[in-house]
Every structure is written in C-alpha cells, then in structure tokens.
Design a protein around this motif. Structure first.
Motif, mmCIF file in Angstrom:
data_model
loop_
_atom_site.group_PDB
_atom_site.id
_atom_site.type_symbol
_atom_site.label_atom_id
_atom_site.label_comp_id
_atom_site.label_asym_id
_atom_site.label_seq_id
_atom_site.Cartn_x
_atom_site.Cartn_y
_atom_site.Cartn_z
ATOM 1 N N CYS A 173 16.303 -59.290 23.443
ATOM 2 C CA CYS A 173 16.966 -59.232 24.753
ATOM 3 C C CYS A 173 17.948 -60.396 24.954
ATOM 4 C CB CYS A 173 15.915 -59.274 25.861
ATOM 5 S SG CYS A 173 16.656 -59.289 27.506
ATOM 6 N N PRO A 174 19.226 -60.096 25.221
ATOM 7 C CA PRO A 174 20.199 -61.181 25.440
ATOM 8 C C PRO A 174 19.885 -61.997 26.694
ATOM 9 C CG PRO A 174 21.185 -59.045 25.917
ATOM 10 C CD PRO A 174 19.842 -58.769 25.300
ATOM 11 N N GLY A 206 10.044 -60.720 29.760
ATOM 12 C CA GLY A 206 10.959 -59.874 29.014
ATOM 13 C C GLY A 206 11.191 -58.520 29.657
ATOM 14 N N PRO A 207 11.942 -57.675 28.958
ATOM 15 C CA PRO A 207 12.274 -56.355 29.508
ATOM 16 C C PRO A 207 11.045 -55.534 29.897
ATOM 17 C CG PRO A 207 13.607 -56.824 27.581
ATOM 18 C CD PRO A 207 12.617 -57.926 27.674
ATOM 19 N N LEU A 238 13.291 -58.504 39.296
ATOM 20 C CA LEU A 238 13.270 -58.424 37.830
ATOM 21 C C LEU A 238 14.096 -57.275 37.231
ATOM 22 C CD1 LEU A 238 9.632 -59.524 36.931
ATOM 23 C CD2 LEU A 238 11.733 -60.866 36.997
ATOM 24 N N PRO A 239 13.964 -56.034 37.736
ATOM 25 C CA PRO A 239 14.739 -54.962 37.105
ATOM 26 C C PRO A 239 16.259 -55.156 37.223
ATOM 27 C CG PRO A 239 12.957 -54.051 38.395
ATOM 28 C CD PRO A 239 13.036 -55.505 38.742
ATOM 29 N N PHE A 240 16.678 -56.035 38.145
ATOM 30 C CA PHE A 240 18.118 -56.264 38.300
ATOM 31 C C PHE A 240 18.631 -57.310 37.313
ATOM 32 C CE2 PHE A 240 16.839 -54.306 42.196
ATOM 33 C CZ PHE A 240 17.897 -53.454 42.499
ATOM 34 N N ALA A 241 17.714 -58.098 36.732
ATOM 35 C CA ALA A 241 18.131 -59.140 35.788
ATOM 36 C C ALA A 241 18.264 -58.553 34.385
ATOM 37 C CB ALA A 241 17.121 -60.285 35.805
ATOM 38 N N SER A 242 19.143 -57.569 34.260
ATOM 39 C CA SER A 242 19.326 -56.918 32.974
ATOM 40 C C SER A 242 20.759 -56.431 32.880
ATOM 41 C CB SER A 242 18.369 -55.730 32.843
ATOM 42 O OG SER A 242 18.767 -54.899 31.767
ATOM 43 N N SER A 299 15.272 -50.876 24.138
ATOM 44 C CA SER A 299 14.853 -49.507 23.812
ATOM 45 C C SER A 299 15.074 -49.225 22.331
ATOM 46 C CB SER A 299 15.650 -48.495 24.635
ATOM 47 O OG SER A 299 15.541 -48.798 25.996
ATOM 48 N N ASN A 300 16.141 -49.833 21.805
ATOM 49 C CA ASN A 300 16.519 -49.594 20.422
ATOM 50 C C ASN A 300 15.493 -50.151 19.437
ATOM 51 O OD1 ASN A 300 18.386 -48.560 18.565
ATOM 52 N ND2 ASN A 300 19.224 -50.609 18.210
#
Lengths: 181, 196
Positions: free
Chosen positions: A40-41, A57-58, A75-79, A86-87
């Motif tokens: 995760c970047p 993490g994600p 949290l879900p917005f920090a992406s 997913s990859n």
C-alpha cells in the motif's frame, strides 16, 4: 494424543456482524498476511499507528468501521483506491472496492463530517467541469507565486509540516497545446 | 440465549449469505507424469533432501554404518533398533533434546512436491521429526501418489491425532531472502526409498 482434550475459544469481535453486511462479507476471508500493507502506497508512508486500530493497512480500514462507524469513519477515505492491495491479496478480497463501498455507506449513515462533505462536493463540481478546472488551476498557480501568504498559513493543513511546492509557469495542457506538432 | 457461545452462533446463523452458490466439482487433477518415482526423487533432491534407494532395512543399517552420524540416534522402527535406540514413550519431549538422527517411517510420498505424509503413529513423540538435527524417513517405494489433490483424497476418513507433510529439511528465507537450513527443524532430510 489419546485421551487429551481440545478446547476451541470462539472470538466474535464483530465477525458475525460483518457476515451480515453483503458488501463487506468478503473481508472475513482475511488471513492477516500483511501483503496489502506491504504494497500500500499510503501505509508505506504513514505506518501502522496512523490507522488508530489494531489491524492497520487497507484491510484494517475495511474491518474497523464495522466495529465503530463513528470512530473509524476516516479510514476508508485515506486511500488512493489504486487497487494494489486487491491485486496482491492471496485470498482475493476486493479491498479497494470495499473501501469505496464504505465511503458511500459512511456518507449514507451521516458519519462524514460537514467539511469533508462540502470539500468533496466542490471537488466534484470542479473536476467534472474542464473550464472551471483550468481557471482554478491558473488562479492557484498565480496565487502561489504572487500572494503565497494566502496558502502558506496555518489555515491550510497541508502547510503545517511541509513547504508548499513551487508553482510552475504553465500547466501541462498549456505546454502541450504550444508544443504539439 | 444463555451464554456468549449461543449468542455468537445464533448471529452467525441469522447472517448467513442468501446468495451462496454450491461449490463447483473440480474433479481430480490428473498426474503430469507416470514416472512417479523419477519425479519424486528429482523434486526431493531439488528442494534440499537426499534420496537413497535401499532393498531392505539391513541396507539402511549398512548405509548408516558407512555414513555414521556423530551422536544419538533414535528410531520408531523396530527393525532398526540394532543401530538406533527406540524413541521413548511420549512423556517428556525434552528427553529428545540431543538427538542427532531420528529415523521414522513414512506413510506415502507425493511426487509433485517431494512431500512425505507422516503421522504421530509413525514417530511416537510429536517433537521427534522436528527436534532432531537430521531426519531420515523410510518410505516403501510403491507408496507414491502423483499430487496433493490425490494425497488429500487418500487421507479422507483416516484416523490420526497429528499428521504432517514433510518435504526436505527445514528451510526458511524470510530474513533478507537468505536461505537457512535447519533453523526450525532438521538440518538435513534423507528419504530411504525401500523396495517391497
């Protein structure tokens, strides 16, 4: 071993509830391997503590709002929704899609604060209107060069720990229109 | 609804997915080669194991006398009690702390990955194949199956307390991708493939 006993301790920790959320049920497949964090970047820059939850993490950003939507609504917005998680997920959880789902769910539940809601509305209208986008860009570059105090102040959270970038004279689009042959 | 167990189970029951489809029938994956013995020996050697073809237990004894291990040898195979002491009854696992070589019997091997299935019944003491410095497994040469799919089918309905697939010596490379043999288990692993 013969005659030995085996005890199984059930730990719910919100799992039975997540099972009932059709959009997020898939997250229960997580084996806590940490692959999504390593790739995760956002996590690689911010580290585990910034997620203020036991699972970072994600995947943590998907599991945490299930436990407390108000506490973990950020949290879900920090992406960036880049989809790298997913990859690499070995059990193929659709992590970035669930992050996007959580944003919608949290907004529906009224867990997103007013400032963020307004900012997203403004952003949406700017980004969906090329004319406005270009003139706002021009104004932003001009302001950064000529009245830096307007953005370089404590009102701007981005200025708090960093220097604002040097504004270029022209945008890529302007350069391209001039130089394309 | 008296205790937390009932509450959790009731919630799980209530929240079952409504759109579940039955699992597809994948069938058995066919073997890639009919040369199971060749494949098993090649793969096991490739992953750091050693393979010895022997005709009987006497040949194993001869081999071990020619290539002796400097230290305590234990075995769960009565035919080898002449060269190694029996693995003591499962009381104190620490009694095996200084074992140099453990010789155990294997149930069957898997050709595609060089793994050998062993259960508690094969080595008496659970710690035996992992605490030893070196491990030897005696496997009848006709007990080979092509792949893990068939291996698991073979295990269906078997009654065992503890069973494990052992493939070669203990290997780990999680620190800077540097391969270390024997950090968690045996440093070497020898399969004695015995004719029937």
């Amino acid at each position: 071993m013969q005659g030995a006993q085996l005890h199984i301790v059930l730990v719910d920790n919100g799992r039975s509830q997540q099972l009932g959320r059709a959009a997020f049920r898939n997250s229960l497949k997580c084996i806590r391997c940490g692959a999504c964090m390593n790739t995760c970047p956002v996590y690689r820059r911010s580290g585990g503590h910034s997620y203020h939850n036991a699972v970072a993490g994600p995947i943590g950003a998907i599991l945490a709002p299930n436990l407390d939507m108000s506490k973990y609504s950020d949290l879900p917005f920090a992406s960036t929704l880049c989809g790298s998680c997913s990859n690499v997920c070995p059990v193929k959880i659709n992590i970035h899609e669930q992050l996007y789902e959580w944003r919608q769910e949290l907004t529906r539940q009224g867990k997103v604060d007013f400032g963020k809601k307004m900012a997203l509305k403004v952003m949406s209208s700017v980004l969906s209107n090329p004319g406005v986008y270009r003139s706002m860009g021009k104004m932003g570059r001009w302001a950064l060069r000529n009245i830096p105090g307007m953005v370089n102040n404590s009102m701007n959270p981005w200025f708090k720990q960093r220097e604002m970038p040097e504004a270029p004279q022209e945008s890529f689009r302007e350069w391209y229109l001039k130089n394309r042959k | 609804m008296s205790n937390s167990r009932d509450q959790i189970l009731a919630k799980v029951r209530a929240n079952q997915p409504q759109d579940e489809r039955p699992l597809p029938d994948l069938g058995l994956f066919p073997a890639r080669t009919t040369e199971l013995l060749d494949q098993f020996m090649t793969i096991l050697t490739l992953i750091g194991g050693k393979v010895q073809r022997v005709s009987n237990y006497a040949a194993i004894e001869t081999h071990l006398r020619e290539h002796p291990y400097p230290g305590r040898m234990v075995t769960s195979i009565p035919a080898l009690f002449s060269i190694a002491e029996p693995i003591p009854a499962p009381s104190d696992p620490h009694a095996l702390a200084n074992v140099e070589l453990a010789i155990i019997s294997g149930e069957f091997g898997v050709a595609e990955n060089g793994a050998i299935w062993v259960t508690e019944a094969n080595f008496g003491q659970r710690v035996a194949p992992f605490i030893c410095q070196h491990l030897a497994v005696v496997l009848p040469v006709d007990q080979l199956c092509p792949n893990m799919h068939q291996a698991y089918q073979r295990l269906q309905g078997k009654d065992y307390g503890f069973g494990v697939f052992i493939a070669g010596p203990s290997k780990t490379a999680d620190i800077e991708q540097s391969l270390v043999l024997g950090a968690h288990g045996a440093r070497t692993m020898t399969a004695f493939l015995m004719d029937n």
